[in-house]
Scaffold this motif. Structure first.
Motif, PDB file in Angstrom:
ATOM      1  N   MET A 150       1.416   8.282   1.697  1.00 35.93           N
ATOM      2  CA  MET A 150       1.196   6.867   1.400  1.00 35.93           C
ATOM      3  C   MET A 150      -0.013   6.646   0.511  1.00 35.93           C
ATOM      4  SD  MET A 150       1.893   5.107   5.092  1.00 35.93           S
ATOM      5  CE  MET A 150       3.105   5.785   6.210  1.00 35.93           C
ATOM      6  N   TYR A 195       0.821  -1.220   0.000  1.00 38.44           N
ATOM      7  CA  TYR A 195       0.000   0.000   0.000  1.00 38.44           C
ATOM      8  C   TYR A 195       0.850   1.262   0.000  1.00 38.44           C
ATOM      9  CZ  TYR A 195       0.712   0.152   5.133  1.00 38.44           C
ATOM     10  OH  TYR A 195       1.250   0.195   6.399  1.00 38.44           O
ATOM     11  N   ASN A 196       2.156   1.069   0.138  1.00 34.48           N
ATOM     12  CA  ASN A 196       3.017   2.252   0.227  1.00 34.48           C
ATOM     13  C   ASN A 196       4.122   2.187  -0.812  1.00 34.48           C
ATOM     14  OD1 ASN A 196       4.137   4.657   1.112  1.00 34.48           O
ATOM     15  ND2 ASN A 196       5.052   3.780   2.964  1.00 34.48           N
ATOM     16  N   ASP A 228      -1.142   1.101  -6.289  1.00 35.07           N
ATOM     17  CA  ASP A 228      -0.009   0.537  -5.574  1.00 35.07           C
ATOM     18  C   ASP A 228       0.321  -0.785  -6.263  1.00 35.07           C
ATOM     19  OD1 ASP A 228       0.788   2.079  -2.923  1.00 35.07           O
ATOM     20  OD2 ASP A 228      -1.358   2.349  -3.207  1.00 35.07           O
ATOM     21  N   GLU A 246       4.664   4.452  -2.588  1.00 35.14           N
ATOM     22  CA  GLU A 246       5.178   5.826  -2.592  1.00 35.14           C
ATOM     23  C   GLU A 246       6.380   5.962  -1.662  1.00 35.14           C
ATOM     24  OE1 GLU A 246       2.128   4.829  -1.724  1.00 35.14           O
ATOM     25  OE2 GLU A 246       0.585   5.970  -2.762  1.00 35.14           O
TER      26      GLU A 246
HETATM   27 CA    CA Z   1      -0.377   3.998  -1.639  1.00 38.75          CA
END
Ligand code: CA
Ligand code: CUK
Ligand code: CUA
Length: 639
Positions: A276, A265-266, A282, A268
């Motif tokens: 995030m 989920y991150n 993602d 980024e």
């Molecule tokens: Ca994300």
């Protein structure tokens, strides 16, 4: 619940859907199967299986006294740091298995044996006393649970525990190096290279929080990384790790052993939540297990910090060529949560969380990509369909349907996977949503009986609701969570029962009771310190170091009294020589902060310094006999 109270609940939750539940529940009563009367002995072991869909006492979950459940449930105990064992469909909690956190009932964290499993500091005290379990899974053989082991994670201190399912006890705990916020786990189901190994030999672990690697006090945010770890299921040693871009969350494994995956989920690499969730997509990250193990064999790895565990490079940049790639990043919508493997072995499903969608990824296509036969990796996505708000986790019934929790909608949505694939391919007449059911409230994990096995049987679905609000008597500000049981044997889901649970339950599995065969007594041979005969009891002195050997047989300990000198460094060993199942004894030492239990033929020991002079009645804490209260021994510590 009175009719008025029912109406109040309906008003709070939306009358329309509530009345649907009631109608469905009533409809299911039409097929009531009379509960089999059992003549004579109420403790007879064979319990008639309550037929899902045909309900006694109006809810299908009530067992008569003496009847046994037909399923085991292994539940994560959240920040109680334990695993819980439930019987289903009754929902009765029948056992707690302490793992990461001390437990006063049995002396977990007090005995030397449990402290050795938990891990100690140089001074002998426990290294950690808190834990946060989220995910629990069991070992596989031929695509079904084999009753050997269960595994559970500790998110706080990045530990994985193994539970022996013959005794339902934790026997090993491993701390993962260079990992923080260790979240998802999943055992593999086969070996990717050796087809003879059709059972679990590895457990995969997802590191959720990116940190500096090694984490030695230099904070250079640009270098935060996450590791995906592989733990050997037998030795419980960390075999290897993969350094990735982005983070790990939940974990899934394929039935052929070739692929493991984690949702991210991150991607980024954000450090604040706004960062995030800045990207629209993602990823679901796949690991080519055989290639990773080959790379480790070939020495293509690094090590970090004090850890000797080989770490291979799973970053985007190092894995651009499919023919040699160790990892494959399939992009999926915004901040996905669970990733779950369908029981037909074909798909992984990623739930969208911040996107109202579920993404279906076809595993054969991911393998094609690794073989250079699929040009665009993202075309392994065969469906991306709208399910509702806040999809988190998915379970299966073995009949082609998936069940996904919708956290924000407070619902479970039942949807047909093949219909979703058709819809995604352009057939807008394909109706993939089969049913929706309100749950109370804000569900996280859910799981169906036998869901993530080839033997998914589509009978029961349990849903871990994060809020119970008005479902139980008020007990102050901290409410229990609400574990709900749903009958999924029919077309429509039918809510069967509410069960209060201590927070914070997350994942769990439900499996047929005959898949485990727990032992009823230990054997003396399992304990190196076992005292095999009461005659071996006594106080054995070597200067200040004193060993006290004691046995228990109802209603007495083997010594009526024993003497120590102030300052003695004592090891007290207790073997329970009673051989009858359920005949456990406990031993408490007043003022010495000691209490633990020894089960039939079990041995346990404690260390303490006899620093308080006086007479101390050591007494049995498990009510074992008509003379239980008289079951004592006197410890005299001379000044
Ligand atoms: Ca994300
Ligand atoms: S996470 Cu708890 S609801 Cu830790 Cu499995 Cu999704
Ligand atoms: Cu032994 Cu009570």
């Amino acid at each position: 619940m009175s009719q008025d109270e029912k109406l109040t609940t309906s008003a709070r939750t939306g009358i329309g859907r509530r009345s649907f539940i009631n109608t469905a529940a009533i409809a299911s009563l039409a097929g009531v199967v009379a509960c089999t009367e059992k003549p004579g002995n109420a403790a007879a072991p064979a319990a008639p299986a309550p037929t899902a869909g045909g309900h006694d006492a109006g809810n299908g979950t009530h067992l008569k006294p003496g009847e046994l459940d037909t399923y085991y449930g292994l539940w994560s105990g959240g920040h109680n740091g334990d695993m819980r064992v439930l019987g289903l469909p009754s929902g009765r909690e029948i056992h707690r298995i302490p793992c990461f956190v001390p437990d006063a009932l049995v002396g977990w964290g007090i005995t030397n044996e449990s402290k050795k499993v938990m891990g100690t500091k140089a001074d002998g005290s426990l290294k950690y006393t808190v834990g946060d379990t989220h995910h629990t899974h069991a070992s596989y053989k031929d695509g079904n649970y084999d009753g050997r082991y269960a595994f559970i994670n500790d998110k706080i201190n990045a530990r994985i525990a193994r539970i022996r399912l013959d005794y339902f006890v934790c026997d090993k705990i491993t701390e993962l190096p260079n990992v923080q916020g260790f979240h998802g786990i999943f055992p593999d189901k086969a070996d990717p290279v050796d087809p003879k190994i059709n059972y679990t030999t590895r457990v995969f672990c997802g590191g959720e929080f990116a940190i500096p690697v090694p984490n030695t006090g230099t904070d250079d945010g640009s270098k935060y990384r996450s590791l995906f770890s592989c733990v050997d299921a037998e030795s419980m040693e960390v075999r290897w790790q993969v350094m990735i871009d982005g983070n790990c969350d939940l974990v899934a494994t394929s039935y052929d052993g070739k692929l493991a995956a984690t949702n991210q989920y991150n991607v980024e690499n954000g450090v604040h939540y706004e960062d995030m969730m800045s990207a629209e997509r993602d990823a679901c990250l796949f690991f080519n297990v055989a290639r990773i193990e080959q790379a480790v064999k070939d020495g293509k790895f690094k090590t970090y910090g004090d850890s000797k565990v080989p770490v291979v490079d799973g970053s985007h940049d190092a894995n651009k060529d499919p023919k040699t790639a160790l990892t494959a990043y399939v992009t999926v919508p915004k901040n996905p949560h669970g990733v779950n493997a369908s029981p037909d072995a074909k798909y992984f499903i990623c739930a969208g969380k911040l996107s109202p969608t579920g993404t279906v990824i076809e595993l054969a296509k991911v393998l094609d990509w690794f073989d250079g036969k699929l040009e665009k990796l993202d075309s392994a996505i065969v469906a991306e369909v709208e399910l509702g708000l806040g999809p988190l986790h998915t379970a299966f019934d073995g009949r082609g349907n998936a069940y996904t929790t919708l956290f924000l909608d407070s619902q479970v949505v039942k949807w047909n996977v093949e219909a979703a694939i058709k819809f995604h391919a352009g057939d807008k007449s394909a109706k993939y949503v089969v049913d929706r059911l309100d749950v109370q409230y804000q569900p996280g994990h859910l799981n169906a009986s036998q869901s993530e096995t080839r033997a998914a049987d589509g009978k029961y679905l349990a849903v871990g609701c994060k809020f119970s609000k008005d479902r139980f008597l008020p007990v102050g500000p901290l409410h229990p969570e609400n574990e709900q049981l749903i009958d999924i044997s029919g077309e429509k889901m039918v809510l069967l029962a509410d069960h209060p649970v201590r927070g914070e339950p997350h994942d769990f599995i439900i499996f047929k009771r005959d898949l485990v065969r727990p032992k009823q007594v230990y054997t003396l041979e399992e304990f190196p310190l076992a005292i095999k005969d009461p005659k071996e009891s006594g106080v054995f002195r070597n200067g200040k170091k004193v060993t006290v050997k004691l046995t228990s047989q109802a209603p007495a300990f083997s010594m009526r009294e024993f003497k120590l000198k102030k300052g003695d460094e004592v090891t007290l060993i207790l073997t329970n020589l009673d051989k009858v199942e359920d005949l456990s004894h406990g031993i408490a030492i007043p003022k010495y902060n000691v209490q633990f239990v020894v089960n039939p033929l079990e041995t346990a020991s404690v260390n303490f310094v006899a620093d308080k002079p006086g007479v101390f009645w050591l007494y049995c804490t498990n009510f074992c006999h008509a003379l239980h209260l008289e079951m004592r021994t006197r410890m005299v510590v001379e000044a």
